[in-house]
Design an enzyme around this catalytic site. Structure first.
Site, mmCIF file in Angstrom:
data_model
loop_
_atom_site.group_PDB
_atom_site.id
_atom_site.type_symbol
_atom_site.label_atom_id
_atom_site.label_comp_id
_atom_site.label_asym_id
_atom_site.label_seq_id
_atom_site.Cartn_x
_atom_site.Cartn_y
_atom_site.Cartn_z
ATOM 1 N N GLU A 1 0.813 -1.223 0.000
ATOM 2 C CA GLU A 1 0.000 0.000 0.000
ATOM 3 C C GLU A 1 0.848 1.276 0.000
ATOM 4 O OE1 GLU A 1 -4.100 -1.728 1.840
ATOM 5 O OE2 GLU A 1 -2.880 -0.593 3.197
ATOM 6 N N GLU B 1 -5.651 -8.294 -1.371
ATOM 7 C CA GLU B 1 -6.376 -8.161 -0.107
ATOM 8 C C GLU B 1 -7.830 -7.837 -0.400
ATOM 9 O OE1 GLU B 1 -4.886 -5.543 2.964
ATOM 10 O OE2 GLU B 1 -2.815 -6.022 2.438
HETATM 11 C C1 BG6 Z 1 -4.658 -3.005 4.595
HETATM 12 C C2 BG6 Z 1 -3.339 -3.520 5.078
HETATM 13 O O1 BG6 Z 1 -4.643 -1.637 4.800
HETATM 14 O O2 BG6 Z 1 -5.831 -3.394 5.218
HETATM 15 C C3 BG6 Z 1 -3.421 -4.651 6.080
HETATM 16 O O3 BG6 Z 1 -2.472 -3.850 4.035
HETATM 17 C C4 BG6 Z 1 -4.628 -4.455 6.966
HETATM 18 O O4 BG6 Z 1 -2.206 -4.681 6.776
HETATM 19 C C5 BG6 Z 1 -5.866 -4.487 6.112
HETATM 20 O O5 BG6 Z 1 -4.692 -5.343 8.017
HETATM 21 C C6 BG6 Z 1 -7.197 -4.443 6.862
HETATM 22 O O6 BG6 Z 1 -7.247 -3.350 7.714
HETATM 23 P P1 BG6 Z 1 -7.517 -3.524 9.265
HETATM 24 O O7 BG6 Z 1 -7.375 -2.175 9.843
HETATM 25 O O8 BG6 Z 1 -8.893 -4.066 9.378
HETATM 26 O O9 BG6 Z 1 -6.516 -4.481 9.742
#
Ligand code: BG6
Length: 474
Positions: A179, A372
């Site tokens: 990111e 993701e």
């Molecule tokens: C992304 C990141 O921003 O979102 C992860 O690459 C992160 O590291 C994921 O865990 C989900 O966000 P959160 O705040 O729910 O963990």
């Protein structure tokens, strides 16, 4: 039709959110270790509050996380049982170089990844490695301010070369930085950045990200020399901004907000800063710290593919009061009255996923890898060890369906899809373990209690069937 036969289905984690074992195997201290759970996390992540050492007032969830460090054999076997074809994980920099600037790597740290990678290879799971997922050695932050120093490029490249040489025949897919746009929102996490009193924050952030962009391009260059078959990707936190209304002001705001999302990926994909990015710097009184040769390095080494995270779309409004940002919503957005929300207030928008894929493919015309996507939710472990998570299945089903339409009906070229947190892990935004994403439940709560035992959720069996049918049975 449908997904290509080669489509890589799998799951993703990051070292600091899953591994734990922070003081084992000669590992050094990293910024992410000092990220507390709870109310101060956001201020520490943005660099507004400095925590230089551990204190008794906070819980530091990364230190143990979900203890993948001791459970990886069991966990990877479970991923294999689900049929996963790809496993995305990151390297904890300080396992390999505890201070970040040693000449020789820490063999014990490398041995840990040797084993993980060999296991993946043995199971026929493609490892997808994020070289840097939000971690920066504390020693480098204290000695020269993290990524604000150009010396970070050398330290990072030393890590990259070590990994490339070691795994040149075992790993094909690499992501340079997780990111890349996160620096504008969570700069201590993304770049080990602490702000000095009174300094121009934009200058500090653009300095850090320029160094990361040069390092990213140099990684591609080195990949070509070490193994031309390597596939090097960039990674951004995506999710299109919609204008709140059809007023030209809201639309303009959406264009501007989207540009902030794409600004650094444009450099990684195209090889140069687009004119609007140069103007953005000018407007913020910030100068990109080019040195001789940087422009050529960027131009000659664009990435091979674009990877991204997608959780939600966002909403832009010219009335800035309506765009809120919080610890669980790092990206400022107004509410979207047409969408449902998760328990953490993240708007659920499968069609937005299709739009985002299309926007990215229209813009870059490079293969896309969704690395993701998922739903953070509270789960209940039943007495018989089952976990019923129909909400997660529904979220993923709708998103995979939208991705399928992007492939089948819109012609997007996609390499694969890894859900976030295929096993429960620590939330980056809030530090909670109880914000669960996994197909595998880990018995641990936000306070750190629990046996760490693993349990298969209903979604585990569902995802196995999705993979088996190459996305046909949702
Ligand atoms: C992304 C990141 O921003 O979102 C992860 O690459 C992160 O590291 C994921 O865990 C989900 O966000 P959160 O705040 O729910 O963990």
């Amino acid at each position: 039709m449908g997904f290509p036969e080669t489509f890589l289905w799998g799951g993703a984690i990051a070292a600091n959110q899953a591994e734990g074992g922070a003081f084992e195997g000669g590992r050094g201290l990293a910024n992410v270790d000092l990220m507390p759970m709870g109310k101060d996390r956001y201020a520490v992540g943005t660099g507004e509050m400095r925590l230089e050492t551990f204190d008794k007032d906070h819980i530091y969830p990364a230190l143990e996380a979900v203890d993948l460090y001791h459970h990886y054999k069991e966990d990877i076997a479970l991923f294999h049982e689900m049929g996963m074809k790809v496993f995305r994980f990151s390297i904890a920099w300080t396992r390999i170089f505890p201070n970040g600037d040693e000449e020789k790597p820490n063999e014990e740290g490398l041995a840990f990844y040797d084993d993980m990678i060999s296991l993946c290879n043995a199971y026929g799971i493609e490892p997808l490695i994020t070289i840097n997922h939000f971690d920066c050695p504390m020693h480098l932050i204290k000695s020269f301010g993290g990524w604000r120093s150009r010396k970070m490029i050398d330290a990072y490249m030393h890590l990259v070369e070590t990994l490339f040489q070691r795994y040149k025949n075992k790993v094909k897919y690499w992501l340079t930085f997780n990111e890349i746009n996160m620096i504008l929102h969570f700069p201590f996490v993304a770049a080990g950045l602490w702000f000095e009193e009174g300094e121009n924050h934009f200058q500090a952030m653009i300095t850090c990200v320029h160094h990361q962009l040069v390092a990213s391009a140099l990684t591609k260059k080195l990949a070509r020399e070490i193994n031309p078959d390597f596939m090097i990707g960039c990674m951004l936190a995506a999710g299109s901004y919609y204008p709140m209304t059809c007023s030209p002001e809201d639309y303009w705001q959406a264009i501007s907000d989207n540009r902030e999302v794409y600004m650094f990926t444009d450099v990684q994909a195209w090889g140069y800063y687009p004119p609007y990015a140069l103007k953005w710097c000018e407007r913020h009184d910030a100068v990109i710290p080019f040195v001789q040769g940087d422009k050529e390095i960027l131009r000659e080494n664009p990435v091979d593919f674009i990877s991204f995270s997608y959780y939600s779309s966002r909403v832009s409004t010219s009335d800035r009061k309506l765009a809120t940002q919080s610890e669980s919503n790092i990206f400022a957005s107004a509410e979207n009255p047409y969408l449902k929300k998760s328990e953490w207030g993240w708007q659920i928008d499968p069609l937005g996923f299709r739009s985002t894929i299309n926007e990215l493919y229209d813009r870059y015309r490079k293969p896309l890898f969704v690395v993701e996507n998922g739903l953070g939710a509270k789960d209940v472990l039943e007495e018989d060890g089952s976990v019923h998570d129909p909400y997660r299945i529904e979220y993923l089903k709708e998103h995979i369906h939208a991705m399928k339409q992007a492939v089948e009906e819109d012609g997007a070229d996609m390499i694969g899809y890894t859900t976030w947190g295929c096993i429960d892990l620590v939330s980056n935004g809030t530090g909670e373990v109880e914000k669960r994403y996994g197909f595998i439940y880990v018995d641990k709560d936000n306070q750190g209690n629990g046996t760490l035992k693993r349990y298969k959720k209903d979604s585990f069996y569902w995802y196995a069937q999705v993979i088996r049918s190459n996305g046909e049975m949702l």
